[in-house]
Design a protein around this motif. Sequence first.
Motif, PDB file in Angstrom:
ATOM      1  N   LYS A 122     -56.303   5.389 -37.585  1.00 47.19           N
ATOM      2  CA  LYS A 122     -56.975   6.138 -36.538  1.00 47.19           C
ATOM      3  C   LYS A 122     -56.798   5.655 -35.219  1.00 47.19           C
ATOM      4  N   PHE A 123     -56.703   4.268 -35.122  1.00 44.15           N
ATOM      5  CA  PHE A 123     -56.742   3.813 -33.503  1.00 44.15           C
ATOM      6  C   PHE A 123     -55.280   3.403 -33.299  1.00 44.15           C
ATOM      7  N   THR A 124     -54.384   3.583 -34.154  1.00 48.44           N
ATOM      8  CA  THR A 124     -52.862   3.189 -33.780  1.00 48.44           C
ATOM      9  C   THR A 124     -52.623   4.008 -32.428  1.00 48.44           C
ATOM     10  N   PRO A 125     -52.606   5.461 -32.471  1.00 48.12           N
ATOM     11  CA  PRO A 125     -52.208   6.279 -31.312  1.00 48.12           C
ATOM     12  C   PRO A 125     -52.734   5.774 -30.062  1.00 48.12           C
ATOM     13  N   PHE A 126     -54.299   5.391 -29.995  1.00 49.58           N
ATOM     14  CA  PHE A 126     -54.856   4.962 -28.777  1.00 49.58           C
ATOM     15  C   PHE A 126     -54.132   3.626 -28.264  1.00 49.58           C
ATOM     16  N   ILE A 127     -54.048   2.442 -29.298  1.00 49.96           N
ATOM     17  CA  ILE A 127     -53.304   1.364 -28.949  1.00 49.96           C
ATOM     18  C   ILE A 127     -52.020   1.388 -28.295  1.00 49.96           C
ATOM     19  N   LEU A 128     -51.310   2.224 -28.865  1.00 47.58           N
ATOM     20  CA  LEU A 128     -49.899   2.557 -28.647  1.00 47.58           C
ATOM     21  C   LEU A 128     -49.967   3.236 -26.975  1.00 47.58           C
ATOM     22  N   THR A 129     -50.841   4.200 -26.889  1.00 47.99           N
ATOM     23  CA  THR A 129     -51.052   4.858 -25.476  1.00 47.99           C
ATOM     24  C   THR A 129     -51.370   3.653 -24.466  1.00 47.99           C
ATOM     25  N   VAL A 130     -52.395   3.022 -24.873  1.00 49.25           N
ATOM     26  CA  VAL A 130     -52.761   1.839 -23.899  1.00 49.25           C
ATOM     27  C   VAL A 130     -51.538   1.120 -23.631  1.00 49.25           C
ATOM     28  N   PHE A 131     -50.921   0.321 -24.600  1.00 49.55           N
ATOM     29  CA  PHE A 131     -49.664  -0.369 -24.395  1.00 49.55           C
ATOM     30  C   PHE A 131     -48.559   0.263 -23.667  1.00 49.55           C
ATOM     31  N   PHE A 132     -48.073   1.201 -23.812  1.00 48.12           N
ATOM     32  CA  PHE A 132     -46.956   2.154 -23.019  1.00 48.12           C
ATOM     33  C   PHE A 132     -47.528   2.450 -21.856  1.00 48.12           C
ATOM     34  N   PHE A 133     -48.480   2.990 -21.682  1.00 46.37           N
ATOM     35  CA  PHE A 133     -49.040   3.492 -20.328  1.00 46.37           C
ATOM     36  C   PHE A 133     -49.140   2.122 -19.648  1.00 46.37           C
ATOM     37  N   LEU A 183     -34.538   2.623 -29.714  1.00 49.31           N
ATOM     38  CA  LEU A 183     -34.922   1.477 -28.981  1.00 49.31           C
ATOM     39  C   LEU A 183     -36.686   1.291 -29.153  1.00 49.31           C
ATOM     40  N   LEU A 184     -37.398   2.474 -29.186  1.00 46.55           N
ATOM     41  CA  LEU A 184     -38.742   2.402 -29.148  1.00 46.55           C
ATOM     42  C   LEU A 184     -39.139   2.022 -30.762  1.00 46.55           C
ATOM     43  N   GLU A 185     -38.562   2.536 -31.745  1.00 47.72           N
ATOM     44  CA  GLU A 185     -39.075   2.506 -33.104  1.00 47.72           C
ATOM     45  C   GLU A 185     -39.513   0.745 -33.450  1.00 47.72           C
ATOM     46  N   PRO A 186     -38.820  -0.197 -33.062  1.00 48.77           N
ATOM     47  CA  PRO A 186     -39.250  -1.395 -33.329  1.00 48.77           C
ATOM     48  C   PRO A 186     -40.500  -1.823 -32.715  1.00 48.77           C
ATOM     49  N   VAL A 187     -40.733  -1.384 -31.444  1.00 49.81           N
ATOM     50  CA  VAL A 187     -41.762  -1.639 -30.617  1.00 49.81           C
ATOM     51  C   VAL A 187     -43.070  -0.886 -31.275  1.00 49.81           C
ATOM     52  N   ILE A 188     -42.868   0.163 -31.764  1.00 45.39           N
ATOM     53  CA  ILE A 188     -43.849   1.165 -32.395  1.00 45.39           C
ATOM     54  C   ILE A 188     -44.465   0.184 -33.628  1.00 45.39           C
ATOM     55  N   PRO A 195     -32.268   5.577 -36.880  1.00 42.45           N
ATOM     56  CA  PRO A 195     -32.426   6.244 -35.520  1.00 42.45           C
ATOM     57  C   PRO A 195     -31.459   6.030 -34.483  1.00 42.45           C
ATOM     58  N   LYS A 196     -31.215   6.786 -33.520  1.00 45.04           N
ATOM     59  CA  LYS A 196     -30.327   6.686 -32.386  1.00 45.04           C
ATOM     60  C   LYS A 196     -30.942   6.980 -31.118  1.00 45.04           C
ATOM     61  N   GLY A 197     -30.156   6.049 -30.122  1.00 46.72           N
ATOM     62  CA  GLY A 197     -30.708   6.330 -28.535  1.00 46.72           C
ATOM     63  C   GLY A 197     -32.241   5.926 -28.441  1.00 46.72           C
ATOM     64  N   LEU A 198     -32.978   6.434 -27.637  1.00 51.90           N
ATOM     65  CA  LEU A 198     -34.172   6.147 -27.384  1.00 51.90           C
ATOM     66  C   LEU A 198     -35.322   5.750 -28.593  1.00 51.90           C
ATOM     67  N   LEU A 209     -43.793  10.328 -17.556  1.00 55.94           N
ATOM     68  CA  LEU A 209     -42.671   9.524 -18.205  1.00 55.94           C
ATOM     69  C   LEU A 209     -43.114   9.302 -19.772  1.00 55.94           C
ATOM     70  N   LEU A 210     -44.398   8.923 -19.958  1.00 51.85           N
ATOM     71  CA  LEU A 210     -44.902   8.664 -21.538  1.00 51.85           C
ATOM     72  C   LEU A 210     -44.823   9.744 -22.238  1.00 51.85           C
ATOM     73  N   LEU A 211     -45.214  10.856 -21.794  1.00 46.72           N
ATOM     74  CA  LEU A 211     -45.159  12.190 -22.486  1.00 46.72           C
ATOM     75  C   LEU A 211     -43.841  12.563 -23.142  1.00 46.72           C
ATOM     76  N   VAL A 212     -43.046  12.518 -21.903  1.00 48.91           N
ATOM     77  CA  VAL A 212     -41.626  12.784 -22.066  1.00 48.91           C
ATOM     78  C   VAL A 212     -40.818  12.193 -23.146  1.00 48.91           C
ATOM     79  N   ILE A 213     -40.927  10.598 -23.104  1.00 49.49           N
ATOM     80  CA  ILE A 213     -40.506   9.799 -23.880  1.00 49.49           C
ATOM     81  C   ILE A 213     -40.844   9.863 -25.260  1.00 49.49           C
ATOM     82  N   MET A 214     -42.276  10.055 -25.509  1.00 47.54           N
ATOM     83  CA  MET A 214     -42.992   9.904 -26.682  1.00 47.54           C
ATOM     84  C   MET A 214     -42.506  11.474 -27.321  1.00 47.54           C
ATOM     85  N   LEU A 215     -42.694  12.502 -26.773  1.00 46.88           N
ATOM     86  CA  LEU A 215     -42.318  13.633 -27.241  1.00 46.88           C
ATOM     87  C   LEU A 215     -40.931  13.714 -27.844  1.00 46.88           C
ATOM     88  N   SER A 216     -39.984  13.132 -26.891  1.00 42.65           N
ATOM     89  CA  SER A 216     -38.518  13.247 -27.317  1.00 42.65           C
ATOM     90  C   SER A 216     -38.289  12.392 -28.596  1.00 42.65           C
TER      91      SER A 216
END
Length: 378
Positions: free
Chosen positions: A209-220, A185-190, A179-182, A158-165
């Motif tokens: 450098k660490f933003t992708p990791f922290i975002l992955t931890v949060f959304f996972f 919704l996610l842009e303000p959170v990111i 932005p539209k749709g999903l 689900l995380l991969l599908v959401i982020m890739l879309s």
Amino acid sequence: MVALVMVIGLHGISNFSFAEEAHPAAATEEAHEQHAGEEPKKGFDAKEVILGHVKDAHDWHFFSMGDTHVTIPLPVILYSPTRGLSVFSSSKFHHGHESHDGYRLVDQHYVHEKGLDPAKYPTGTIIAVDENNNPVEEKFYDFSMTKNITSMIIAAVLLLVIMLSVAKAYKTRGSKKAPKGLQSLLEPVIIFIRDEVVKPNIPGKKAEKFTPFILTVFFFILINNLLGLLPGSANVTGNLAVTFALALISFIVTMLSTSKHFWAHILNPPVPFLMKFILAPVELIGVFTKPVSLMIRLFANIMAGHIIILSIISLVFIFGAINAVTGYLFLPVTIGFNIVMMMLELLVAFIQAFIFANLTAVFIGQSMEGAHDEAHHH
């Protein structure tokens, strides 16, 4: 890809480090079926039912209607140095009533029948047995796809599908268009996680450098928390093995980010000489207590919420066992309390994901050169 790597790591750690799997339907099924030599049929056991639902399992039980149990069997993967690799469906165990290929799923009836120590043979664990179904001391490794592991894979997909879309939307529409749709919704959170969590805690260009990791931890964590609120779902982040693995990943990333200044501050703190012998051990212990606090905080908050909800539901059956009318009268109260608790759990799901991500960023920032000076400036 980071999410899939995390799931693989969590799979290995949680299966190898902790043995707390239990069939959620075991308590319910125990009340329906009678076996030779088994104790007489007993009433509703709230503790047994609650603990059975919050633990991990080798199959995915959704609900029971009478003697019918809606369950999805999961693959059992075992490796023994003497027997080799064994791969089969958990349905071969017949909910712990039969052994298969020299292994057996422990249930309460088996423990009672063989007179085993429940502390040594907890229900839901797989043990090696001989031809007479007696337990044998044989070392083997359990790499099974349990309920929690399956749920984590679903969360990672689900995380991969959401982020890739969302990434595809930015690629096709560009960053200048609204932005539209999903994506909306996610842009303000990111942006919030990047600007209010990562950048204030991790100094300089290293924040990117660490933003992708922290975002992955949060959304996972957030996705697993939200999935855990669905009926019949897995209690992933309420499992100590899972939170241990998440905290271990955070600890490893933090240690890989350390510098000589960090260790100089830990082992040789800037205090009077005699105070160093007191403060240095305290600082060193603090390095290891930080991930422990991450592990316990997430586990305790999610587990407590699930237990409270299940306890409130169990009150209906407890009062109903005393008097059927009392049980029906208490039903509206239970529904009201559970609605309030579910709303609170929804809030806790977001808060705990944010706290874990925020503290991870704080620990990474503190491990870097100049992190303490940066913190004073902020």
